[in-house]
Each structure stands twice: as C-alpha cells, then as structure tokens.
Write a protein that holds these residues in place. Structure first.
Motif, mmCIF file in Angstrom:
data_model
loop_
_atom_site.group_PDB
_atom_site.id
_atom_site.type_symbol
_atom_site.label_atom_id
_atom_site.label_comp_id
_atom_site.label_asym_id
_atom_site.label_seq_id
_atom_site.Cartn_x
_atom_site.Cartn_y
_atom_site.Cartn_z
ATOM 1 N N ASP A 34 -32.283 -13.974 -7.848
ATOM 2 C CA ASP A 34 -31.164 -14.419 -7.037
ATOM 3 C C ASP A 34 -31.512 -14.243 -5.555
ATOM 4 N N PRO A 35 -31.617 -15.359 -4.797
ATOM 5 C CA PRO A 35 -32.050 -15.214 -3.399
ATOM 6 C C PRO A 35 -31.073 -14.420 -2.536
ATOM 7 N N VAL A 36 -29.775 -14.547 -2.821
ATOM 8 C CA VAL A 36 -28.799 -13.811 -2.012
ATOM 9 C C VAL A 36 -28.981 -12.315 -2.219
ATOM 10 N N ILE B 167 -36.224 -19.667 -0.807
ATOM 11 C CA ILE B 167 -36.786 -20.693 -1.695
ATOM 12 C C ILE B 167 -37.749 -20.046 -2.690
ATOM 13 N N LEU B 168 -38.582 -19.126 -2.163
ATOM 14 C CA LEU B 168 -39.553 -18.452 -3.021
ATOM 15 C C LEU B 168 -38.862 -17.664 -4.127
ATOM 16 N N PHE B 169 -37.814 -16.902 -3.746
ATOM 17 C CA PHE B 169 -37.123 -16.076 -4.742
ATOM 18 C C PHE B 169 -36.439 -16.953 -5.786
ATOM 19 N N SER B 170 -35.856 -18.083 -5.349
ATOM 20 C CA SER B 170 -35.247 -18.999 -6.312
ATOM 21 C C SER B 170 -36.296 -19.495 -7.293
ATOM 22 N N ALA B 171 -37.481 -19.823 -6.767
ATOM 23 C CA ALA B 171 -38.548 -20.324 -7.634
ATOM 24 C C ALA B 171 -38.980 -19.260 -8.640
#
Lengths: 310, 355
Positions: free
Chosen positions: B40-42, B32-36
């Motif tokens: 790219d969270p993956v 969630i943090l990386f998306s924010a």
C-alpha cells in the motif's frame, strides 16, 4: 615458489583482471567521446544482479550475460539523458548512478542471496592448453576470458583503424568542429555511453556468474572505480588497459603469493592492496601534468549543447 | 508547441524550488514502485516519512542520524564550492572513528575529564590526516581527487576491520570483533532522558553555522566562492588555489572525523566493524540538496535522516528491504539534477514568441 604456484597465480590474475578489462574497455570508448561516466560501479552491480537472476531463472548463463548487458545500457541511458540532454554535471550524475545502482541491486537481489548457478565450463584451447605452466594459466579459462581479449582487439581496431574511430576521436577532441562537419555529436556520445553501460554490465555479470559465482550485496567492492582509474593511467590506450587490468589481477591476489612464500599477514590488510596499488600507480603516472593534459580527450567532462550552436 | 529556451540569467527561484520538486518527484516514484510491489503506497509513505517523527524516541533517533550526515555535508559543501571533488567523507569518517577509538581505549578504566576531549581531538585529527593524503597527492602529484578519495574509503574500511579484529579487539570479548566498551567519561553526554540523541548533533549545528559565517562573512569564504565560480579570475586576483584547497579539504576531513568519533563515542559506545551505513556517501546528496550551503544542508540532512529512519521502520513494519533507502537516495539525486536543468533553461510556448 614451485611451478604449480606460479601457474595458480597467473590463472587467478587473468580471472581477476577480466572484469576490470571489460569495464575499462567500455569506459575508454565513452571517455574518448568526451563523456566521463563515474557510474561504472553502479552499472556493474546491476549487471551482476540482473545477470545472476536471469541465469538462475533460465538455467542458462548465456541469457544471464545478455540480461546484464541490456540492464547496463539501460542504466547508462539514464545517465546519458541527464548529462547529454539536460547538461547535468557529469561527476554528480555519475555518482548518482553509482548510488542508485548500489541501492537498486541490493533491493532486487535480496531474493536470490545464497543461491548458486552452474556457471560456465572452462574451454581448453587445443594444443596451447597442453603447454607447460602457461597452458593451464592462460589457455584453460572460461569463454568470457577469451571474449575480453577479443573485445580488447576489437576496441583497439575500431578506435585506431576505422572511420568510426576517427568520428569518436573528433567528438571527444573538439565537439564543435565535429558538429560543424555534420557529425551528430550527441548521437555518438549516446552510443558510446550505452556501449560503456553494456560493458560494465558484462563486467558485473562476470563477477556473479563466473568469479564467485553467486550474488552478494556490493560484491564488486570498488572494481568499477578501479577500472576508471585504469583508464586514466593507461593514458586512454587500449594496449595499456589490457596490461594494467592483468597487473591489477596480480595485485588483487597477492595474498596467494604471500601465502605461498610462507608469510602470514592479516587478510584484512592484504585486502587493501588493490586500492593502495591504484593510488600508487596513479601518483606515478599522473605526476607529469603536461603529459596527462596532452593525452586526455580534450572535451572530457565538458557538456556540449547543440542548442547554443543555432 | 513548447520549446526549450536558455535563460539570460540563472533562476534563483528555481534554485530553491528544484530540491522541493525533486523530493516530490521521488515520493511519486516511490508510490508507483510500492504499488508495483503490492505494498500500500499510502501506508509505505506514512511509514517512511511520518512515523520517524511520530514519537519522542523516533525523533531522537532521527537526530542521531542527522548529526553525522550534517557534519559530513557541511564540509563537502565547501569542498564542492571550491571545485574539490572530495568523495571521501566516508573514509574520513571511518578514520575518525578508528583514531578516536584508539584514544578512547586508553581511558577504559579512567574517569579523567580529559578522556572525552582527547578522544574527540583524536577523531578530528585522524579525519584531517585522511583528507590530507589525497589533497597532498592532488596538489603535488596531480592525482585525480575523485579516485584517490574513493580508494581511501575502501582502505579506511579495511584498516578499521583489521583493527577491530586485531589490535583494538577486546581481550575479554570472547573473540568477537569488537573493542572494549568505552568508559562513561569517554562517552558523549546524552541530551534527553529518553532516546540516544547526544552532543554530536549540537556539534553538527554549530559547525554548520561556523561554515555559514566563514562562507558569507570572511575574506576566506569570499575567496572560496570566487574560486569556485571562476577559477581563472581567482588566480588572476592572486588567490592561492593551494591554500583554498588545503583549507576546504582539512575542514571537511576534520568534520567527517568528528562525525565518526561521535558515532563510536555516542550511540555505539565501542568500536565495531560497522560504524556507518554510508553516511559519507549520503552526505554528497545532502550537500547537493542543500545547494552547497550550510543552512541548506541542515534542512537536507533532516530529510535524509528521516529517510534512513523510515527505511529501518519500513523493514520492520512492512518487510520492505532496507536497501530501498539507497535506491531512493540515487533517485532523489537524479531528479534533483534533472530539475536543475530549469535553473538555466525555461520552457516557452512558441505561439507567444514574437518573431
């Protein structure tokens, strides 16, 4: 030593003691309700970075202070939920808060490293600031120094002279009895924890907005822990906390004193002084085991679970 | 409606499931943090968790970081079981690095076979001495162990910085704050052709086993377990709390000292101002994540080592500040403490309840 140096030392000691005073005043209320929050260092760092960013963004140091206090209490709510609602170990949760705050502050602060802000103008108290020696040393500070003193009087008054103070004491000494007479133990503890968080945030903001004034990773350098020690060896008494905070201010600026006396000692060795002093004072004061047990809030560190009361 | 109910007995299943659940929740939080942050969270999770294990070099680096984490965490596990709140692994590690370096620098131009054993010994003894100070103060002057060990962490750090700028600085080092390079005879042997993994990780594994044996097979281990779970009962049974406290603290200090000397005589090869990226603090999380058990600490130290590696890689590959590692460590411990709630409590549906 000449007069100028004494003035300088006193001035610096008050400035250095002020952030400790803020943090310790918050923690003493928290501990009086029976909650030990070891997350002071983490909340201070978050207060320092958020306060700095808010002041930098808005161009207003006052907004920085408000931001720091808000983030401090927000951080303390995480701690509060874990220890008050979930009955988690207070020592471990406090440590987690410090580790989290240290990491998070470095993470969000990387964008403002190297920036500076205007900070606060000194406030010369009319009349008093003209006095010799003490005038410049004690009465020509930034407004937050005076705020810390006012807060100390307020905390002392509330703790010792008001109904709220009695409630706090009841919750800390015997939560079961307090619960039995209708005091909402968890609510009191939550509020105390949040007050502690706001004060820690304020102490952190003092470092980044006034003391340096800039943001550097890990800039509080253990002051949150020293404030915790201060509460212990002040025997949970506000008057002793004020005295202790300024004495630690003196210990932290001993390099000025020694330089003034013409000694040359490595600054890295002198940097140890506040930490060594903390240990020495702790040994001197805590050695009387009986006395400390008598003075500490009886339920300090122990969880209270209203579910088990039903 | 769902209601919280106290369990009659602590759940063993939950005690094992809680760390796994905490890791999963931390990873979800991270995504969630990386998306924010528009990363790219993956990809971020791939860099943080998979890349550290993707080739031989990275795996060897992972073991380099696992060694000190495990050594510190094994000692802390015993301390915490005995209710000794030792937060001082970082300082004991630094003391070990400092003491070990002072010895190693006596052998700069030597290839004596005693160089390495004496260096390691000096590191272990220094760590033990550093742990002995707060133990002595607690047992004789009733000092708060948490606060004294924290203060000694800062003192050890400044002592090390002072030494590396002063008495231990390389006289031919152009004034840089570094010691002379240690001689080959003083360095820990590297285990593989590729990478820097050294004997330190073997020490760590051996001592994890030793601690496990002490805890489960010896009378002393029995005393530690009883003392930790029911101190009044242990005192009533005549166990000496002083002896238990001294043992766990010196054991932990020695292991942390060994971790420190293994860093300077291992991957670093000299004394520098920065010896540890906070291994001693991260080891607290390793100890809890490993359920204060040496075997659990092995698994947990691998995870935290991967996270350290992943943090380095995430900075290089994706420009994510390295501080994200410290934040994840805090979040992980938060989630762990929250999940542990379900060891003592369970959720029940009020409809199923018999009146």
């Amino acid at each position: 030593m000449d007069i100028d140096l004494i003035t300088q030392i006193l001035f610096a000691a008050v400035k250095t003691g002020t952030p400790l005073l803020f943090v310790a005043l918050g923690e003493v209320i928290c501990e009086k309700t029976g909650v030990l929050n070891l997350g002071q260092e983490g909340m201070m760092l978050m207060g320092a970075v958020v306060g700095f960013m808010a002041a930098y963004g808005s161009g207003n140091a006052g907004i920085g202070i408000i931001g720091a206090m808000l983030i401090g209490s927000a951080m303390s709510l995480i701690f509060g939920f874990l220890v008050l609602h979930l009955g988690a170990n207070q020592v471990a949760t406090g440590l987690a808060l410090t580790i989290f705050g240290t990491g998070l502050s470095a993470f969000i602060g990387s964008s403002v490293v190297g920036h500076t802000i205007p900070g606060f103008q000194p406030m010369h108290i009319p009349g008093l600031s003209e006095l010799p020696i003490v005038g410049k040393a004690l009465f020509s500070h930034d407004p937050l120094v005076y705020l810390a003193v006012v807060m100390a009087f307020l905390v002392s008054y509330v703790a010792n002279r008001t109904r709220l103070g009695l409630t706090i004491k009841a919750v800390g000494e015997n939560p079961h009895a307090a619960n039995a007479i209708g005091i909402k133990v968890l609510r009191v503890r939550y509020l105390a924890v949040m007050f502690g968080g706001a004060m820690a945030g304020l102490g952190g903001a003092y470092m980044s907005l006034v003391y340096t004034p800039m943001w550097v990773e890990n800039m509080t350098a253990g002051r949150g822990w020293i404030a915790l020690a201060l509460v212990v060896f002040a025997s949970w008494r506000v008057g002793n906390i004020v005295l202790g905070a300024y004495l630690f201010g003196v210990a932290s600026i001993m390099h000025l004193v020694l330089q003034g006396m013409g000694w040359s000692i490595s600054p890295n060795l002198l940097a140890m002084l506040p930490y060594v002093a903390t240990i020495v004072v702790m040994v001197l004061i805590s050695a009387d085991q009986f006395k400390e047990k008598l003075l500490a809030p009886r339920s300090l560190g122990k969880p209270f679970d209203p579910r088990q009361m039903a | 409606m769902i209601r919280v109910q106290a369990r009659t007995e602590q759940s063993t299943l939950m005690a094992f499931a809680s760390p796994v659940l905490a890791i999963v929740l931390t990873l979800i939080f991270g995504s969630i943090l990386f998306s924010a942050l528009d990363k790219d969270p993956v990809q971020a999770l791939h860099v943080l968790l998979i890349m550290p294990l993707s080739d031989a070099y990275n795996i060897s680096e992972m073991f380099v970081k696992m060694g000190p984490l495990l050594l510190c965490a094994v000692g802390l596990s015993l301390c915490y079981r005995a209710n000794m709140w030792n937060i001082g692994a970082e300082g004991q590690l630094l003391a070990g690095a400092l003491g070990g370096s002072a010895m190693a620098l006596q052998f700069v131009d030597s290839n004596s076979v005693f160089a390495l054993p004496l260096t390691l010994l000096a590191g272990v003894v220094s760590g033990m001495l550093w742990a002995a100070i707060p133990t002595f103060l607690k047992l004789n002057f009733n000092s708060n162990l948490i606060l004294t060990t924290i203060m000694l962490n800062y003192i050890a750090l400044y002592l090390l910085i002072w030494a590396v700028h002063g008495p231990l600085r390389d006289p031919q080092g152009f004034g840089f704050p570094e010691s002379a390079l240690f001689s080959d005879a003083t360095l820990l042997p590297v285990l593989t052709d590729q990478g820097r993994v050294h004997l330190g990780v073997v020490f760590a594994s051996v001592f994890a086993l030793v601690a496990w044996l002490i805890l489960s097979k010896t009378h002393l281990g029995f005393k530690i377990r009883v003392y930790g779970s029911d101190a009044p009962a242990a005192l009533y049974a005549g166990f000496s709390s002083k002896a238990i406290s001294w043992f766990v603290m010196l054991f932990a200090g020695g292991l942390a000292g060994l971790a420190g000397v293994s860093e300077v005589a291992g991957p670093i090869g000299q004394l520098t101002p920065v010896v540890s990226p906070g291994y001693g603090y991260a080891a607290i999380i390793v100890a809890y994540l490993g359920r204060l058990h040496p075997a659990g600490a092995i698994v947990a130290s691998i995870f935290l080592a991967i996270l350290y590696m992943g943090g380095d890689l995430a900075q290089i590959e994706m420009g994510i500040p390295i501080a994200v590692v410290g934040m994840f460590q805090g979040v992980l411990l938060f989630f762990l403490l929250a999940c542990d709630f379900f060891i003592r409590y369970r959720l029940v549906s009020t409809r199923d309840q018999v009146a």
